[in-house]
Every structure is written in C-alpha cells, then in structure tokens.
Design a protein around this motif. Structure first.
Motif, PDB file in Angstrom:
ATOM      1  N   LEU A 130       0.834  -1.196   0.000  1.00 35.56           N
ATOM      2  CA  LEU A 130       0.000   0.000   0.000  1.00 35.56           C
ATOM      3  C   LEU A 130       0.872   1.251   0.000  1.00 35.56           C
ATOM      4  O   LEU A 130       0.609   2.212  -0.738  1.00 35.56           O
ATOM      5  N   VAL A 131       1.917   1.235   0.799  1.00 31.19           N
ATOM      6  CA  VAL A 131       2.839   2.367   0.847  1.00 31.19           C
ATOM      7  C   VAL A 131       3.549   2.541  -0.489  1.00 31.19           C
ATOM      8  O   VAL A 131       3.630   3.654  -1.035  1.00 31.19           O
ATOM      9  N   PHE A 132       4.070   1.448  -1.054  1.00 29.52           N
ATOM     10  CA  PHE A 132       4.786   1.540  -2.318  1.00 29.52           C
ATOM     11  C   PHE A 132       3.888   2.065  -3.433  1.00 29.52           C
ATOM     12  O   PHE A 132       4.295   2.904  -4.247  1.00 29.52           O
ATOM     13  N   ALA A 133       2.657   1.539  -3.503  1.00 32.57           N
ATOM     14  CA  ALA A 133       1.723   1.988  -4.534  1.00 32.57           C
ATOM     15  C   ALA A 133       1.374   3.450  -4.337  1.00 32.57           C
ATOM     16  O   ALA A 133       1.285   4.219  -5.306  1.00 32.57           O
ATOM     17  N   TYR A 134       1.188   3.866  -3.087  1.00 28.18           N
ATOM     18  CA  TYR A 134       0.831   5.251  -2.805  1.00 28.18           C
ATOM     19  C   TYR A 134       1.972   6.194  -3.146  1.00 28.18           C
ATOM     20  O   TYR A 134       1.744   7.307  -3.628  1.00 28.18           O
ATOM     21  N   VAL A 135       3.197   5.750  -2.879  1.00 29.04           N
ATOM     22  CA  VAL A 135       4.356   6.567  -3.250  1.00 29.04           C
ATOM     23  C   VAL A 135       4.398   6.766  -4.759  1.00 29.04           C
ATOM     24  O   VAL A 135       4.675   7.860  -5.249  1.00 29.04           O
ATOM     25  N   GLY A 136       4.127   5.685  -5.527  1.00 31.56           N
ATOM     26  CA  GLY A 136       4.104   5.810  -6.980  1.00 31.56           C
ATOM     27  C   GLY A 136       3.048   6.790  -7.449  1.00 31.56           C
ATOM     28  O   GLY A 136       3.303   7.635  -8.322  1.00 31.56           O
ATOM     29  N   VAL A 137       1.858   6.719  -6.862  1.00 30.18           N
ATOM     30  CA  VAL A 137       0.789   7.649  -7.217  1.00 30.18           C
ATOM     31  C   VAL A 137       1.160   9.075  -6.822  1.00 30.18           C
ATOM     32  O   VAL A 137       0.934  10.026  -7.574  1.00 30.18           O
TER      33      VAL A 137
END
Length: 205
Positions: free
Chosen positions: A163-170
């Motif tokens: 969730l953190v990694f995906a949010y960082v990408g967004v």
C-alpha cells in the motif's frame, strides 16, 4: 524426486539470469504496457518478485501508477504472494525437511523457535523493508517452515508495505506529498505488531 529438484533449480537459475541480463529493459517495458494487459503485467510482476534483482518497491510503484492506490496495491500483494509461494516450492525441493536435526545446536534451536512462531516471525520479516523477501522465501522452503502460517503472514504482512509503495508511486506521479502520513501509519502499525508479538512470545518462552 532428484529430477524435480534439478528442474526447480534450473528454472530458478534461468529466471534469475534472464531478469539480470534484461533488467534495464524490463522496467521501461512494464511501465509502457497498457493497463488492460493485466495478465502479462501480473506474470511479469510475479517473476520479478521471485528473484532479488529489481527491488519490488519499484514494481509496486509502477502498478500504483497504472491501477491507482487500491488496484495497484492489491495487484502488488497478489503478485508478491504468488512469488513467495513459487519461491517457497522451488527452495523446498532442496530442503532438508522438517525432521532433520542440525549439527549446530544454536541453529537447531533457532529453527525450532521459528517453526513454533512461524506466523509472527514471517509477519515481522515481511513488514521490515530491509529484509529481502527472497531470504524469507528461501529459508521457509529450505527448512520446511509450515506453509499455512507462512502464507497467511506473507499476505497480511505485505498489505501495508505494498500500500505504501503503490501510494508513493501515485504521489510521485501527481506531485503530491501526502504519502508522509501513510508512512507514519505504517510505522505505527509495525510498532503495534511488534509489541503484540513481543508480549505473546514472552508468555510462551
């Protein structure tokens, strides 16, 4: 059985070599793939999650850009969990088996402790970003760590990190800095899990 072990070893070695050779082309290709090609994207993500060549944080960030926060993190959890299952099986082909005693008492005691507390050991390991996933997968397969708690802890432990990694990408794509609170929430979640584990572990030892 010997043929199966050799085949598993060759398969993993070939996958590692191919990803290592084409590591510079894989990520741009993955980024350029249309989001409708999700079966191919999922397959590539699983293979990248099996070998320690490209950090899976980069893969998860790309998935976040392609599918949004929830879709990207969901696919990241699925891909990394499937990668863990396949790696567990591959390393398990060369494992010594759960009943074989180590000649070194300290290692034997450590293995027994992990087997008795598989869920929390794997959960903590999954949530610590500096512990390579391939180390956890390889260890679990080689020493025949119970599969059910291994898989359960893997899925649960990967959810906040993906969730953190995906949010960082967004966030990077949109230019937003609102991922900082999410990182704080993740750190708090990790602290709570650690305190629960420490209390339960102290009660059973």
């Amino acid at each position: 059985m010997l043929i199966q072990r050799i085949a598993a070893g060759v398969l993993y070695f070939v996958l590692f070599v191919l990803i290592f050779i084409y590591r510079g082309e894989i990520m741009p290709w993955l980024k350029d793939l249309d989001s409708s090609s999700w079966p191919i994207i999922l397959l590539i993500s699983v293979m990248l999650g099996m070998v320690p060549v490209i950090p899976f944080a980069l893969v998860s960030s790309i998935l976040g850009v392609k599918y949004g926060l929830w879709g990207g993190s969901g696919m990241s959890v699925i891909a990394s969990s499937l990668a863990a299952i396949f790696a567990y099986w591959i390393f398990g082909q060369g494992g010594a088996g759960g009943g074989k005693q180590s000649s070194i008492n300290r290692i034997n005691t450590w293995n027994e402790r992990i087997r008795n507390h598989t869920f929390f050991f794997v959960l903590i390991g999954r949530m610590l970003p500096f512990i390579p996933a391939v180390f956890i997968n390889g260890y679990a397969g080689l020493f025949k760590i119970p599969f059910a708690p291994f898989l359960t802890a893997t899925v649960i432990g990967k959810i906040p990190m993906m969730l953190v990694f995906a949010y960082v990408g967004v966030s990077v794509t949109s230019g937003s800095l609102y991922w900082v609170p999410l990182l704080l929430i993740y750190s708090g979640f990790l602290g709570v899990i650690y305190m629960i584990y420490k209390r339960l572990f102290s009660q059973t030892t």
